[in-house]
Every structure is written in C-alpha cells, then in structure tokens.
Design an enzyme around this catalytic site. Structure first.
Site, mmCIF file in Angstrom:
data_model
loop_
_atom_site.group_PDB
_atom_site.id
_atom_site.type_symbol
_atom_site.label_atom_id
_atom_site.label_comp_id
_atom_site.label_asym_id
_atom_site.label_seq_id
_atom_site.Cartn_x
_atom_site.Cartn_y
_atom_site.Cartn_z
ATOM 1 N N SER B 45 -4.040 -3.074 -8.859
ATOM 2 C CA SER B 45 -5.629 -3.208 -7.942
ATOM 3 C C SER B 45 -6.385 -1.968 -8.070
ATOM 4 O O SER B 45 -5.769 -1.121 -7.064
ATOM 5 C CB SER B 45 -5.865 -4.038 -6.794
ATOM 6 N N GLU B 46 -7.125 -1.985 -8.830
ATOM 7 C CA GLU B 46 -7.643 -0.813 -8.960
ATOM 8 C C GLU B 46 -7.798 0.195 -7.729
ATOM 9 O O GLU B 46 -8.432 0.786 -7.479
ATOM 10 C CB GLU B 46 -9.187 -0.707 -9.766
ATOM 11 N N ASN B 47 -8.552 -0.465 -6.180
ATOM 12 C CA ASN B 47 -8.835 0.387 -5.331
ATOM 13 C C ASN B 47 -7.333 1.681 -4.969
ATOM 14 O O ASN B 47 -7.257 2.305 -4.361
ATOM 15 C CB ASN B 47 -8.661 -0.486 -4.097
ATOM 16 N N SER B 87 -5.425 6.054 -9.870
ATOM 17 C CA SER B 87 -5.628 4.907 -9.994
ATOM 18 C C SER B 87 -7.335 4.281 -11.302
ATOM 19 O O SER B 87 -6.257 3.970 -12.240
ATOM 20 C CB SER B 87 -6.779 3.652 -8.862
#
Lengths: 232, 217
Positions: B45-47, B87
């Site tokens: 998840s890109e966070n 990320s």
C-alpha cells in the site's frame, strides 16, 4: 551533545509568519503533527502555502487551518475528505495544486537531499506535465520536476531524543521522514522524548542533523479516519 | 455477467506466486479476498507498507497502521514499513509486479483516465499517475459501461488523462480484454454474455479472433 530540544510548542514555532510555505507530514490523519497544527491555528497567521499529501477533515488536522481561512494555497495529491476544502476550492478562495503522490514525496526528498530537480515518468502526457520540460531516457519520456522550497517542515514521530533523532511507528512514517530537513527549519514533535543514548542508533529513521527543533507533544488524539475491523 | 466481486475474482487469477501487488481503491481492493491460498503474494500500500494483512480486530486497531484508502489494517509476519519516497521508489523502480486499479475510461491505445471530471469537484490523483507511469503490468478493473450506459472502452479517452499507453489488460463485468498494438483484443466472455453484447458495449476497436471462451472463475 548538540541539543535540539525546545521547551514547548510556543518556542517550537518561533518565527512562523504570514505568507510562509509550510510542509506537514502525515497521510490522511495518520502521523500528522497535531500539536504544531493546533498552535498555528491559535496564532492565526494567514496566507499560508501548505504542502501536505492531504488536507485533513473538517474538524481535525489541516481542516482546522482551512476553517479559519489561514491557507491561501494547498499543494497535495488527494483532498477528497473535506467539505470546507471543497467549498473554498470551488468558490476560488483557495488555490489548489494537485501533484502525483510519488512526485510530491520525491520533491520533498529532493529538497531534503540537495537535489534541485529530477525526471519522473509520472504525469507525462497529462495536464500535470503541461509547461514542464520533457526528456526521453531509454526511449521513455520523463517530466522534469523541481525540489520544493519551504520555510518550515512540521513532522511528527513516535519517539525522538534531545539530539533530534527520530523513530516513526507503522505507516505514520509516510511523509514525515521525507519532509525532515526539507525546509529551512524542521520542527519535530514526538509522543515520547528521551535522552541521548536511549534510542538504539541502529533503529533511528531520521538522524538529528535533519531536525532543528524537537518537543514532546502535550497530547495526541490520533484520530482514525476509517475504522475497519474484522470479527475476532 | 459479473458483479464487482466477480470482476475481482477473475482478476485474482492473474495474481501469480511470488508477486508483489499494489491494489487500488474500489473493486481492486476486493481482489485480495480471492487470491489462492497456496501461493505467496505480498500486497503493497503506497502510504508505506509491504505485507499488508487483513483488517484488525477491535483490539488490534492502531491509528498508526492504515492503508492508502485510510482504512485500519494489520501487518503480516515479514511486513515492512517505509516512507513515501521509498514507497514510490518501489513503484517507479518497477519492483512491484502487478498494479490493479479502477478507471473511468480506458482507450484502445492503453491510455487511462481515472482522476478528474471537468466541472466536478476534483479530489486529486493520489498515487495513480505514479503507478500507471511506471508499472509494466497494469490491469484495470471496471464496469464495461458507465451509469448512463455509455461505453468506458473507447477509441480515445475524453476525460483528462491519468497516463498514456500503459494499460495492458481490462477486466469488466462483460469481458477480459487485452490491449495489443493499439486495439482491444477480446480474450474471454463473462458467463452468459455474447460476443455481440461485448461488441455493442465497446466503443473502441475490438478484435475478435476465432471462438471466444467463456471465462472460468
């Protein structure tokens, strides 16, 4: 031992003024510098340019600054959770610059690392690339993006020591780590401030050199935007 | 015809052993529920998490542990956390094997529009432009037509673009379609859907080569 400690949030925010550009760590409401934001609301300084992935919600985070019309311009990647934001944007009171999230992060990292600009494939062929230099590498077009310039970066960590070393927890590291040292002055607030030697240097995420001021936040609400649970 | 869950179920078959996968919001999120148990897959998840686990129990809820949709999550054994630059380094550097995201429009040249409708409140692109700008393996999950019944598979996008020439596969409620040499190529029909119905619902150029099998889920 160089110490970065300030006594409280009032000292931490010394020098903040109208018309400045600020960076705010956090993703959604996770890892936002709650105490620094609350102090900015109190000081009522205006005409701010805010670099932050999101814009908070109506009654928490940057939403508090928006509500008092303190923000002139937002630079973000996603701003969908805030009705007051929407109202100000549609009425033209608020300027909004939407930037791909990875580009936003890298423009912070570039500022932190002394890189004036970089090429990225993100946004090529879209309106975010309009007016920007495009260059092919390996036959693939890339867009030139520049490092941010900001007066203050407000970040929040889980633990920190008086030397300014920071350790984040979970996904609250997000933009906090890349904004540390990306502005002229970085103000770090932490849940727990400890003495030098108490943090294992092997597990420090941001070395103290990137931080000018550090303080322990008075209290943390740590609000959750979308509480999703499963049956135990 | 498939429902949203069915689309997710079909896409799950594209997830292979050893893949690192980024799932967008909406239908893509559901894909995680249908991945086979006997393969090893990690979700990013890109966070800032690789190794995302299921939603927490009430006791496990942690404000410092969320996904890019801002939902509370858990971390699987072997998970890692990182900052936003790293990320997207993972994404831009093509270390993620598969990206699954939703769209408002996909064009036969692989262009995608999924972030902005002129005249409406614009919420932002989030990480979508970075994802489609770099990922090599992009599957779009969407309904074949919009609420007004208009095709979402077009000869060219009408909405502001998110990325150009990037989509490789589209899975809709009607069909599985690849993008090959600037055209849509029909690979599979959804259960009970005819080739004619798919042609009808596809505004862009659709190549139909031989017998088109009905998909298995």
């Amino acid at each position: 031992m160089i110490t970065k400690t300030v006594n409280n949030v009032t000292e931490a925010l010394e020098g903040v003024k109208d018309d400045m550009t600020f960076m705010f760590g956090g993703f959604g409401l996770s890892g936002i510098p709650e105490n620094s934001i609350n102090e900015l609301v109190k000081r009522n300084i205006k005409n701010l340019t805010c670099i932050s992935n999101n814009a908070g919600v109506d009654d928490f985070g940057l939403g508090l600054l928006l509500k008092k019309n303190q923000i002139k311009k937002m630079i973000s990647s996603y701003v969908g959770e805030n009705a007051e934001f929407e109202r100000q944007m549609l009425s033209g009171e608020l300027e909004v610059d939407l930037i791909p999230q990875g580009t936003l992060a890298e423009r912070c990292r570039a500022a932190q690392n002394g890189i004036p600009a970089f090429y990225t494939p993100a946004g090529y062929g879209t309106e975010v690339a309009e007016g920007k230099e495009v260059r092919d590498f390996d036959g693939k077009p890339h867009v030139l993006e520049e490092a941010f310039e900001a007066d203050f970066a407000f970040v929040k960590a889980w633990k920190g020591d008086t030397a300014g070393n920071l350790i984040f927890k979970g996904t609250a590291r997000n933009f906090n780590a890349v904004m540390s040292g990306a502005a002229k002055i970085t103000v770090a607030e932490v849940e727990e401030l400890v003495e030098p030697g108490e943090l294992d240097p092997n597990f420090v995420h941001i070395p103290g050199v990137f931080v000018q001021r550090i303080y322990q936040g008075e209290k943390y609400e740590k609000r959750i935007e979308k509480r999703t649970v499963r049956e135990s | 015809m498939l429902d949203k869950k069915g689309i997710a179920q079909r896409i799950a078959k594209e997830v292979k052993d050893g893949y690192y996968v980024n799932l967008g919001i909406g239908i893509p999120t559901l894909v995680a529920n249908f991945v086979r148990d006997d393969i090893d897959v990690e979700f990013q998840s890109e966070n800032g998490i690789l190794g995302m686990g299921p939603f927490p129990t009430e006791d496990e809820v942690d404000a410092d542990l969320i996904n890019a949709g801002k939902q509370t999550i858990t971390a699987r054994p072997g998970a890692s956390f990182f900052d936003s630059a790293l990320s997207f380094g993972m994404i831009r550097g093509q270390h993620i094997d598969l990206t699954i995201l939703g769209a408002m429009e996909v064009a036969q040249d692989g262009n995608i529009a999924n972030w902005k409708i002129p005249g409406k409140m614009v919420k932002g692109m989030g990480g979508a432009m970075d994802l489609v700008g770099s990922a090599q393996n992009i599957i779009v999950a969407m309904m074949h037509t919009n609420k007004a019944g208009k095709s979402k598979l077009l000869s060219s996008c009408t909405l502001p673009l998110t990325g150009v020439k990037c989509v490789t596969k589209v899975v809709t409620n009607l069909a599985v379609i690849d993008i090959v040499d600037g055209k849509f190529k029909l690979l599979e029909r959804a259960p009970g859907v005819s080739v004619e119905e798919i042609k009808e619902a596809t505004e862009g150029e659709l190549i139909v080569d031989g017998d088109i099998p009905e998909m298995t889920l």
